[in-house]
Design an enzyme around this catalytic site. Structure first.
Site, PDB file in Angstrom:
ATOM      1  N   ARG A   6       0.803  -1.212   0.020  1.00  0.00           N
ATOM      2  CA  ARG A   6       0.201   0.054  -0.029  1.00  0.00           C
ATOM      3  C   ARG A   6       0.990   1.305  -0.045  1.00  0.00           C
ATOM      4  O   ARG A   6       1.687   1.485   1.049  1.00  0.00           O
ATOM      5  CB  ARG A   6      -0.929  -0.034   1.192  1.00  0.00           C
ATOM      6  CG  ARG A   6      -1.865   1.316   1.403  1.00  0.00           C
ATOM      7  CD  ARG A   6      -2.740   1.449   0.263  1.00  0.00           C
ATOM      8  NE  ARG A   6      -3.486   2.849   0.507  1.00  0.00           N
ATOM      9  CZ  ARG A   6      -3.345   3.755   0.170  1.00  0.00           C
ATOM     10  NH1 ARG A   6      -2.048   4.157  -0.519  1.00  0.00           N
ATOM     11  NH2 ARG A   6      -4.088   4.805   0.541  1.00  0.00           N
ATOM     12  N   HIS A  18       2.016   7.175   1.992  1.00  0.00           N
ATOM     13  CA  HIS A  18       0.808   8.144   1.662  1.00  0.00           C
ATOM     14  C   HIS A  18       0.331   8.569   2.922  1.00  0.00           C
ATOM     15  O   HIS A  18       0.924   8.121   4.082  1.00  0.00           O
ATOM     16  CB  HIS A  18      -0.608   7.385   1.006  1.00  0.00           C
ATOM     17  CG  HIS A  18      -1.363   6.417   2.085  1.00  0.00           C
ATOM     18  ND1 HIS A  18      -0.742   5.314   2.260  1.00  0.00           N
ATOM     19  CD2 HIS A  18      -2.283   6.363   2.808  1.00  0.00           C
ATOM     20  CE1 HIS A  18      -1.495   4.369   3.209  1.00  0.00           C
ATOM     21  NE2 HIS A  18      -2.346   5.376   3.595  1.00  0.00           N
ATOM     22  N   HIS A  52      -3.193  10.931   5.151  1.00  0.00           N
ATOM     23  CA  HIS A  52      -4.604  11.333   5.059  1.00  0.00           C
ATOM     24  C   HIS A  52      -4.844  12.169   6.147  1.00  0.00           C
ATOM     25  O   HIS A  52      -4.185  12.098   7.291  1.00  0.00           O
ATOM     26  CB  HIS A  52      -5.727  10.282   4.673  1.00  0.00           C
ATOM     27  CG  HIS A  52      -5.033   9.025   5.297  1.00  0.00           C
ATOM     28  ND1 HIS A  52      -5.230   8.707   6.754  1.00  0.00           N
ATOM     29  CD2 HIS A  52      -4.761   7.707   4.805  1.00  0.00           C
ATOM     30  CE1 HIS A  52      -5.039   7.483   7.046  1.00  0.00           C
ATOM     31  NE2 HIS A  52      -4.433   6.737   5.888  1.00  0.00           N
ATOM     32  N   GLU A  69      -5.877   6.525  11.610  1.00  0.00           N
ATOM     33  CA  GLU A  69      -5.918   5.277  10.937  1.00  0.00           C
ATOM     34  C   GLU A  69      -5.612   4.318  11.956  1.00  0.00           C
ATOM     35  O   GLU A  69      -4.588   4.358  12.529  1.00  0.00           O
ATOM     36  CB  GLU A  69      -5.053   4.931   9.746  1.00  0.00           C
ATOM     37  CG  GLU A  69      -4.983   3.633   9.280  1.00  0.00           C
ATOM     38  CD  GLU A  69      -4.109   3.309   8.006  1.00  0.00           C
ATOM     39  OE1 GLU A  69      -4.308   4.133   7.274  1.00  0.00           O
ATOM     40  OE2 GLU A  69      -3.550   2.451   7.936  1.00  0.00           O
ATOM     41  N   HIS A  71       2.796   6.958   5.892  1.00  0.00           N
ATOM     42  CA  HIS A  71       2.757   5.662   6.366  1.00  0.00           C
ATOM     43  C   HIS A  71       2.829   4.708   5.059  1.00  0.00           C
ATOM     44  O   HIS A  71       2.354   5.181   4.171  1.00  0.00           O
ATOM     45  CB  HIS A  71       1.939   5.135   7.531  1.00  0.00           C
ATOM     46  CG  HIS A  71       0.359   5.412   7.040  1.00  0.00           C
ATOM     47  ND1 HIS A  71      -0.122   6.735   7.240  1.00  0.00           N
ATOM     48  CD2 HIS A  71      -0.613   4.549   6.508  1.00  0.00           C
ATOM     49  CE1 HIS A  71      -1.413   6.653   7.030  1.00  0.00           C
ATOM     50  NE2 HIS A  71      -1.592   5.575   6.396  1.00  0.00           N
ATOM     51  N   GLU A 130     -10.699   5.719   0.884  1.00  0.00           N
ATOM     52  CA  GLU A 130      -9.726   5.043   0.544  1.00  0.00           C
ATOM     53  C   GLU A 130      -8.872   5.556  -0.735  1.00  0.00           C
ATOM     54  O   GLU A 130      -7.714   5.366  -1.160  1.00  0.00           O
ATOM     55  CB  GLU A 130      -9.797   3.414   0.833  1.00  0.00           C
ATOM     56  CG  GLU A 130      -8.493   2.527   0.548  1.00  0.00           C
ATOM     57  CD  GLU A 130      -7.178   3.164   1.768  1.00  0.00           C
ATOM     58  OE1 GLU A 130      -7.365   3.637   2.704  1.00  0.00           O
ATOM     59  OE2 GLU A 130      -5.860   2.707   1.104  1.00  0.00           O
TER      60      GLU A 130
HETATM   61 MN    MN Z   1      -3.400   4.799   5.323  1.00  0.00          MN
END
Ligand code: MN
Ligand code: MN
Length: 407
Positions: free
Chosen positions: A117, A120, A122, A126, A165, A188
């Protein structure tokens, strides 16, 4: 089906045509649930989605105590769009799927071995629960501390709002996990991606920023190629650590399943909040197990809404919203449940195996109020004046005085 309903169906068959008789004969099969109870409702000759009716017995044939209008409090990840990429897949249950959940959103993600993943960040914080396999997670904080760890089944992580992360599936078969965000609007598909930013800064600015050639970033892939992408399985955790760094002061990971469970009347509970996982400032959680026939007792939460994820088993949840409003919902593995702030509720194991689910709260601490305990700690004469109970029942309440242990 009781004899009265069966006779009614047979009588209806006799007066109907051949087609209706055939359909009603099928409907008289005990295996086919009908939206009726003695004296109420009727058969459903169709069209109908029998598979869903069977999954939702308390929607099709609600307890007679259900009443009034309550919003939908259940959504299954099985009804969510699956975004498939080269390194795995992802799907989400947000306010767009479960409209009542304005404060919390969930994501269910699979990363194949090596699957990444993308780096990134946000705006939402999380919280994560590992469902399967192993993963390597990395992050930093605003003070330049860094974090890297490997996590397995039952482990958590928490990345504070805005902290960058990554997550990578390890061998032999990658991982699957649940992500919980402290914002129902979270998407997401709409996060700040490393490659996306690189593609939207002039190359001469990138060169000036990093002090390198302005051709250095010519090969950065298009963001559509990353997000969740295939990559080699990394080496050992030790070999991935950056030397000369200072770790984050409060670990971003925590072993929830490894916590000693608290025994309850009908199972166990593990509670994780800032008291034992200090980094998790905006999400608290309970991992609840209820044995067959058992009940997560009547209670409510004095601080906020409850967002649930069902891990295994079968359950029904009854929710009481005041003014005579009550509704019952059915759950199985992969389903999301929601309990609006303050509403009374219970969760009953309706299956033959252990029921396991997560309760999540957008709060730094876990709290609940037990109906049993309230009545045990209230003068019996006062309780009696309300409920008109016999002395034996009143006496039985006394055993529930102990400090809060979710039932
Ligand atoms: Mn994330
Ligand atoms: Mn609850």
């Amino acid at each position: 089906m009781d004899m009265i309903s069966r006779r009614k169906i047979l009588a209806a068959s006799a007066s109907g045509g051949l087609f209706a008789a055939t359909r009603l004969a099928a409907a008289s099969d005990d295996a086919i649930p009908q939206p009726q109870r003695p004296g109420h409702g009727g058969t459903d000759p169709g069209p109908r989605n029998l598979m869903r009716d069977r999954q939702n017995p308390d929607i099709l044939i609600p307890p007679s105590t259900d009443h009034g209008t309550l919003p939908n409090l259940r959504f299954s990840f099985s009804d969510s769009h699956v975004r498939q990429e080269s390194g795995g897949w992802t799907r989400q249950v947000t306010v767009r799927e479960l409209g009542v959940s304005k404060d919390v959103a969930g994501v269910n993600m699979r990363l194949n071995a090596g699957g990444v993943r993308e780096l990134h960040w946000h705006k939402a914080a999380e919280w994560a629960y590992m469902l399967y396999g192993t993963a390597r997670i990395t992050a930093i904080d605003q003070d330049g501390h860094n974090f890297i760890d490997d996590v397995g089944i039952g482990d958590l992580w928490y990345f504070p709002s805005g902290m960058p992360h990554s997550i990578q599936g390890l061998g032999p078969d990658g991982c699957e996990f649940l992500l919980v965000f402290d914002d129902g609007e979270f998407d997401e598909d709409n996060t700040f991606l490393l490659s996306d930013w690189m593609k939207h800064v002039p190359s001469e600015v990138l060169a000036k920023n990093f002090g390198v050639s302005d051709r250095a970033f010519d090969n950065v892939p298009d963001p559509s190629k990353l997000y969740i992408f295939a990559a080699p399985v990394p080496g050992s955790l030790e070999s991935d650590k950056i030397s000369g760094t200072t770790p984050v002061p409060q670990s971003f990971s925590h072993k929830m399943l490894a916590q000693a469970p608290v025994k309850t009347k009908s199972g166990t509970v593990r509670i994780t909040d800032t008291s034992n996982f200090p980094a998790s400032k905006t999400i608290s959680a309970a991992l609840v197990e209820v044995e067959p026939g058992g009940l997560r007792e009547l209670h409510w939460h004095p601080n906020t809404n409850e967002w649930q994820y069902y891990l295994e088993g079968q359950a029904r949840m009854g929710v009481f919203a005041g003014s005579g409003q009550a509704r019952t919902f059915n759950f199985m593995a992969g389903d999301v449940g929601y309990v609006p702030f303050g509403t009374g509720h219970y969760i009953e194991n309706t299956g033959t195996t252990t029921l396991r689910f997560l309760e999540l709260f957008k709060s730094s601490y876990y709290a609940d109020v037990s109906l049993n305990q309230w009545l045990a700690l209230t003068p019996p004469e006062l309780v009696q004046a309300h409920l008109k109970l016999d002395p034996q029942t009143l006496n039985a309440f006394k055993k529930n005085k102990s400090p809060v242990v979710p039932g």
